[in-house]
Design an enzyme around this catalytic site. Structure first.
Site, PDB file in Angstrom:
ATOM      1  CB  SER A 100      -0.950   0.000   1.191  1.00 60.85           C
ATOM      2  OG  SER A 100      -2.008  -0.910   0.987  1.00 60.85           O
ATOM      3  CE  LYS A 103      -4.602   1.615  -0.863  1.00 57.64           C
ATOM      4  NZ  LYS A 103      -4.036   0.351  -0.416  1.00 57.64           N
ATOM      5  CB  SER A 155      -4.634   1.440   3.556  1.00 62.90           C
ATOM      6  OG  SER A 155      -3.744   0.942   2.592  1.00 62.90           O
TER       7      SER A 155
END
Length: 382
Positions: A100, A103, A155
């Protein structure tokens, strides 16, 4: 947990381990599982991006300073975000699965492109995506800003897909993310998903994550989103509260925040920033196999203590400059006639032969000479 007296601002980035491979200034091939990282080269191919020492795989730190604290992370970078100096590193160009932490690149690529007040109705595909989610429903309840908060606080994999849809689809979004990585000279990074879910060929490095974090923190909206501890998120009936997954926002003095992540293949990762005494230092780690928060705090402490005291081991490169705009047609051809010139009758062209004969006279002369030549040709044949 140790805390050092305010001396600067430290940015921490941790990311998950994937499969390292040689990075080049084009989209690299998929990294082989557990292959030895070779280091990203600058466009000339002469040395790793950021400096020769950043091509090393062990711990690299300045002579005369104590080594950074030991960590189980396979890779990290500690850098001064203000100057771009890399203070210490471990296998900084090793390519791993980013999970993540990717991101952060999604946000960096899309924040300038999407109107944050625009309403978005997520698709069924976005709502049903696997992994961590904020809990979207297929109704037009959300603004783009809501989705960025969900992306960076909790997330939300569903929020990442919804943002990609708002940007024109998955293919366009991945193209934008990879173009942004190239602009930053993050040549170890290949985005295959907008949310960091593991996919063959996807990769990043501790060095690249530091570049991404540094660029993101320079953007006011990005910095505001990642600094939020909690926020209200729209629901079919009112709102509910969401909280940031970055534990150091509550635990570490001066923490700004950025992004953490985890998958079973990538292991633990984190991107973060702490600010002290008007300075920012960057730390990135990848593929941590235990409880990472104490290690991150220790690396932040080391960075604050080392900042300004040592010769750097490398440098965070600057983004590629924007190309200069092409000249307009009028500027490229200043003699091109404007509206006033168009009203004037065009001058009759003449032969550039020095005789200044009109075209009609020249044509007659050519016909006369041609006839004479034909007559001579006929006489010779007879």
């Amino acid at each position: 947990m140790k805390h050092v007296a305010p001396a600067g601002v430290l940015l921490a980035t941790v990311t998950f381990l994937g499969a390292p491979a040689q990075a080049v200034p084009t989209v690299p091939a998929a990294p082989a599982a557990h292959a030895a990282p070779a280091g990203s080269r600058d466009p000339s191919g002469r040395e790793p991006v950021g400096g020769a020492r950043l091509g090393e795989r062990g711990v690299v730190f300045p002579t005369g300073l104590k080594a950074p604290p030991t960590t189980s992370a396979k890779s990290y970078v500690i850098a001064d975000a203000d100057t771009g100096e890399v203070l210490a590193a471990k296998n900084p160009h090793g390519r791993y699965l980013p999970a993540s932490t990717l991101k952060a690149l999604t946000a960096l690529a899309l924040i300038p492109k999407l109107d944050k007040a625009r309403k978005v109705k997520p698709s069924r595909n976005a709502v049903n995506v696997e992994g961590s989610a904020v809990g979207l429903v297929p109704k037009p309840l959300y603004t783009v800003e809501d989705l960025f908060k969900a992306l960076l606080l909790v997330s939300g994999n569903d929020a990442a897909v919804a943002l990609a849809e708002a940007n024109g689809g998955l293919d366009r979004t991945l193209a934008d993310m990879n173009a942004e990585a190239r602009r930053l000279q993050a040549f170890d990074t290949v985005a295959k998903t907008p949310n960091g879910l593991d996919k063959p060929g996807q990769s990043s490095s501790a060095y690249d994550l530091a570049l991404i974090a540094r660029a993101g923190l320079a953007h006011p909206d990005f910095r505001r989103y990642v600094s939020l501890k909690t926020d209200r998120f729209p629901a079919p009936k009112g709102y509910y509260e969401i909280g940031n997954h970055n534990k150091l926002l509550w635990r570490y003095k001066g923490m700004i925040g950025v992004k953490n992540g985890w998958t079973s293949k990538a292991l633990a990762s984190f991107v973060g920033a702490a600010k002290r005494n008007g300075h920012t230092v960057i730390v990135t780690i990848m593929r941590h196999d235990g409880y990472m928060w104490e290690d991150i705090a220790d690396l932040l402490d080391w960075g604050f203590a080392a900042r300004g005291r040592a010769v750097p081991v490398g440098r965070l490169v600057e983004p590629v400059p924007e190309p200069a705009p092409l000249p307009t047609a009028q500027a490229a051809n200043p003699a091109a006639p404007g509206p006033a010139a168009a009203q004037k009758p065009a001058a009759r062209p003449v032969e550039d032969s020095g005789s200044a004969l009109p075209y009609a006279a020249a044509a007659a002369l050519a016909a006369l000479l041609g006839g004479a030549a034909w007559l001579m040709y006929g006489r010779r044949r007879s």
